[in-house]
Design an enzyme around this catalytic site. Structure first.
Site, short mmCIF file in Angstrom:
data_model
loop_
_atom_site.label_atom_id
_atom_site.label_comp_id
_atom_site.label_asym_id
_atom_site.label_seq_id
_atom_site.Cartn_x
_atom_site.Cartn_y
_atom_site.Cartn_z
N GLY A 87 46.28 43.93 45.04
CA GLY A 87 45.62 44.84 44.10
C GLY A 87 44.31 44.25 43.67
N GLY A 89 42.42 42.17 41.85
CA GLY A 89 42.73 41.04 40.99
C GLY A 89 41.52 40.51 40.26
NE ARG A 90 37.80 38.19 44.16
CZ ARG A 90 37.17 37.40 44.99
NH1 ARG A 90 36.26 36.60 44.54
NH2 ARG A 90 37.45 37.44 46.27
NE ARG A 180 41.29 47.43 48.65
CZ ARG A 180 40.38 46.46 48.51
NH1 ARG A 180 40.35 45.47 49.37
NH2 ARG A 180 39.53 46.49 47.51
CG ASP A 249 44.20 42.45 51.82
OD1 ASP A 249 44.58 41.98 52.91
OD2 ASP A 249 43.67 41.76 50.94
P1 AMP Z 1 40.32 38.55 49.11
O1 AMP Z 1 40.55 37.21 49.72
O2 AMP Z 1 39.02 38.69 48.41
O3 AMP Z 1 40.57 39.66 50.06
O4 AMP Z 1 41.41 38.67 47.94
C1 AMP Z 1 42.79 38.76 48.18
C2 AMP Z 1 43.50 39.08 46.88
O5 AMP Z 1 43.33 38.03 45.93
C3 AMP Z 1 43.02 40.36 46.21
O6 AMP Z 1 44.12 40.99 45.62
C4 AMP Z 1 42.07 39.83 45.14
O7 AMP Z 1 41.93 40.72 44.09
C5 AMP Z 1 42.75 38.54 44.73
N1 AMP Z 1 41.81 37.56 44.16
C6 AMP Z 1 40.85 36.90 44.83
N2 AMP Z 1 40.17 36.09 44.00
C7 AMP Z 1 40.69 36.24 42.77
C8 AMP Z 1 40.40 35.69 41.47
N3 AMP Z 1 39.42 34.80 41.28
N4 AMP Z 1 41.17 36.11 40.44
C9 AMP Z 1 42.15 36.99 40.62
N5 AMP Z 1 42.46 37.54 41.79
C10 AMP Z 1 41.74 37.19 42.87
MG MG Z 2 39.78 41.54 49.83
#
Ligand code: AMP
Ligand code: MG
Length: 492
Positions: A87, A89-90, A180, A249
């Site tokens: 989901g 997350g940031r 996605r 995703d």
């Molecule tokens: P990504 O590697 O950017 O595709 O992120 C994978 C998952 O990790 C997604 O659900 C993001 O929202 C979550 N995520 C990545 N970085 C952070 C962060 N600094 N804080 C919270 N959630 C994160």
């Molecule tokens: Mg991502």
């Protein structure tokens, strides 16, 4: 008047699709850059966006009128393993904007604080990854590759803790939507067939409206995504772009490139190239990208089975047939693109060896991906101004001469004039790409010295990737050995 005319449709979906989530305010927002061209295309008041109020809105300190911020939920296969709940997350989805031409776009703030999907993360982003995404996605757009865009970026005045303390930043990201493959997987994994159908209806309405009245709109949706992804991955391959984290995703239903985490354009050609620090097994290596896309699309097909047909065997047969079309579609797009890069009308069976031998020689001699093709464009016709060639930056090794002779002989079989061929090759073969060492230099200047000028200049130069100007040679030159970037990081 509202500075942004929101029109939010994802919010109309049931509560289980998202959580209302306001961005978390930050201490001292300051502007980094505003994308005026994109803002105007979206009907956003540019003056407002550049003002203190605009900066505060991008930082998440105020929520503009009409925005209904939510964090959306999705799942995803990460490095092959299924995670049933990820989901935003940031990030929060502020809302949607309908452009003058009727196209609908998401406006998302990335780095805007924790959400229920943060899984222990801080919901923030350091400045580096925000600058990297800004540079890369806008460069991709100028290179003609479907992509999410950067509307604006701001610093937060706060620090984020990673391996060291880093300045924090927020990116305002624009996408045709953030739906996605993993969004479909989320409902499929829960056997939430109603959710799946609602999501499919929404995606069809938004991205494939022409299929709305087809015999089986869900099948048409699947075929549409497969076709767009085949085109997209071919474009990546033809530019030497390595995404680095092709999890399900990170693959959008609309067919735009998303997630500029550990991605990189390669310098010297190496089909096995991997940059991402976390991709130990080389799952997402350059040459594996088409196969991984195919695998990801089969995850989408599998998720759609319950709504493809009431008869599960018929559904499987339909899905399989759709998926089986991917390799050929990719190959066709890739071959057509390669013909443009080589200045050929088309590439037939008799040309396969010519193309394969070039890749082989490029790998063997570690030739710069971008400059090899640009230098071929130089050879297609005498340039009016000799200074416009990249000959000062790149020379074919002697070992390439026999291949160049074969290529020239092949060109003679086409009727096209040299001039026309060259201008077409120039358009297919950029000279300025966001080289890793330039991106790293821009990030280092901003992070370590508070100097955004290197970033600004790089973004400016990358606005005209096909038009060479000798005074910009430094932006086209491959890295010196000590400048070579060997690893990129996720930016979380
Ligand atoms: P990504 O590697 O950017 O595709 O992120 C994978 C998952 O990790 C997604 O659900 C993001 O929202 C979550 N995520 C990545 N970085 C952070 C962060 N600094 N804080 C919270 N959630 C994160
Ligand atoms: Mg991502």
């Amino acid at each position: 008047m509202n500075p942004i005319a929101f029109d939010n449709s994802y919010k109309q979906l049931p509560q289980r699709f998202y959580t209302p989530q306001a961005p978390e305010p930050v201490p001292a927002p300051a502007p980094i850059r505003v994308n005026r061209e994109l803002a105007s295309a979206l009907g956003i008041d540019v003056q407002w966006l550049e003002s203190a109020e605009g900066t505060a809105a991008i930082a998440g300190n105020t929520v503009p009128q009409g925005a209904e911020p939510i964090a959306t939920v999705y799942a995803g296969h990460q490095f092959g393993g299924f995670n049933p709940q990820l989901g935003d997350g940031r990030a929060v989805l502020l809302g949607e904007i309908v452009a003058d031409d009727g196209q609908r776009f998401d406006l998302q703030l990335k780095g805007s604080g924790p959400t229920p999907y943060s899984r222990g993360g801080d919901g923030r982003s350091p400045l580096g990854p925000v600058l990297r995404e800004y540079i890369l996605c806008e460069a991709m757009h100028r290179l003609g590759v479907p992509t999410t865009r950067a509307l604006a970026a701001v610093t937060t005045g706060d620090v984020v803790a990673r391996d060291r303390f880093l300045p924090g930043a927020v990116l305002a990201r624009v996408a045709s939507s953030h739906i996605r493959i993993g969004t479909f997987e989320y409902y499929a994994a829960r056997k939430d067939v109603e959710g799946l159908q609602l999501l499919a209806d929404h995606a069809i309405e938004r991205h494939y409206p022409e299929t709305r009245n087809s015999e089986n709109p869900v099948l048409a949706l699947l075929e549409g995504v497969i076709s767009r992804q085949a085109q997209l991955i071919a474009q990546w391959q033809l530019l030497g772009f390595i995404h680095g984290v092709m999890n399900t995703d990170n693959m959008l239903i609309c067919g735009e490139t998303i997630d500029y985490g550990p991605c990189a354009f390669m310098d010297a050609f190496n089909p096995q190239q991997v940059y991402s620090s976390i991709d130990h097994a080389g799952r997402y290596a350059y040459r594996s990208q088409p196969g991984i896309a195919h695998w990801n699309l089969s995850c989408l097909a599998q998720s759609l089975l319950p709504i493809l047909d009431d008869d599960s065997e018929a559904a499987v047969a339909m899905a399989q047939k759709a998926i089986d079309a991917f390799p050929e579609q990719f190959l066709l797009a890739n071959t057509q693109g390669m013909a443009r890069k080589l200045g050929l009308e088309d590439i037939g069976e008799q040309d396969t060896a010519l193309v394969e031998d070039l890749w082989q020689l490029m790998a063997e001699h570690e030739l710069d991906f971008t400059l090899t093709f640009r230098a071929l464009a130089d050879l297609a016709h005498e340039r009016d101004d000799a200074a416009q060639t990249v000959s000062a930056l790149f020379e074919f090794p002697d070992a390439l001469q026999p291949w160049l002779d074969r290529w020239r002989a092949r060109l003679d079989q086409d009727a096209k004039s040299g001039e026309e061929r060259q201008s077409e090759m120039d358009r297919a073969n950029p000279v300025f790409i966001p080289r890793n060492h330039l991106v790293e230099a821009a990030i280092a200047a901003a992070t370590d010295n508070d100097d955004l000028s290197v970033f600004q200049r790089l973004v400016d130069v990358l606005e005209s990737p096909h038009h060479y100007q000798p005074e910009l040679a430094a932006f086209a030159t491959p890295p010196q050995p000590e400048q070579v970037v060997k690893q990129t990081f996720c930016g979380t």
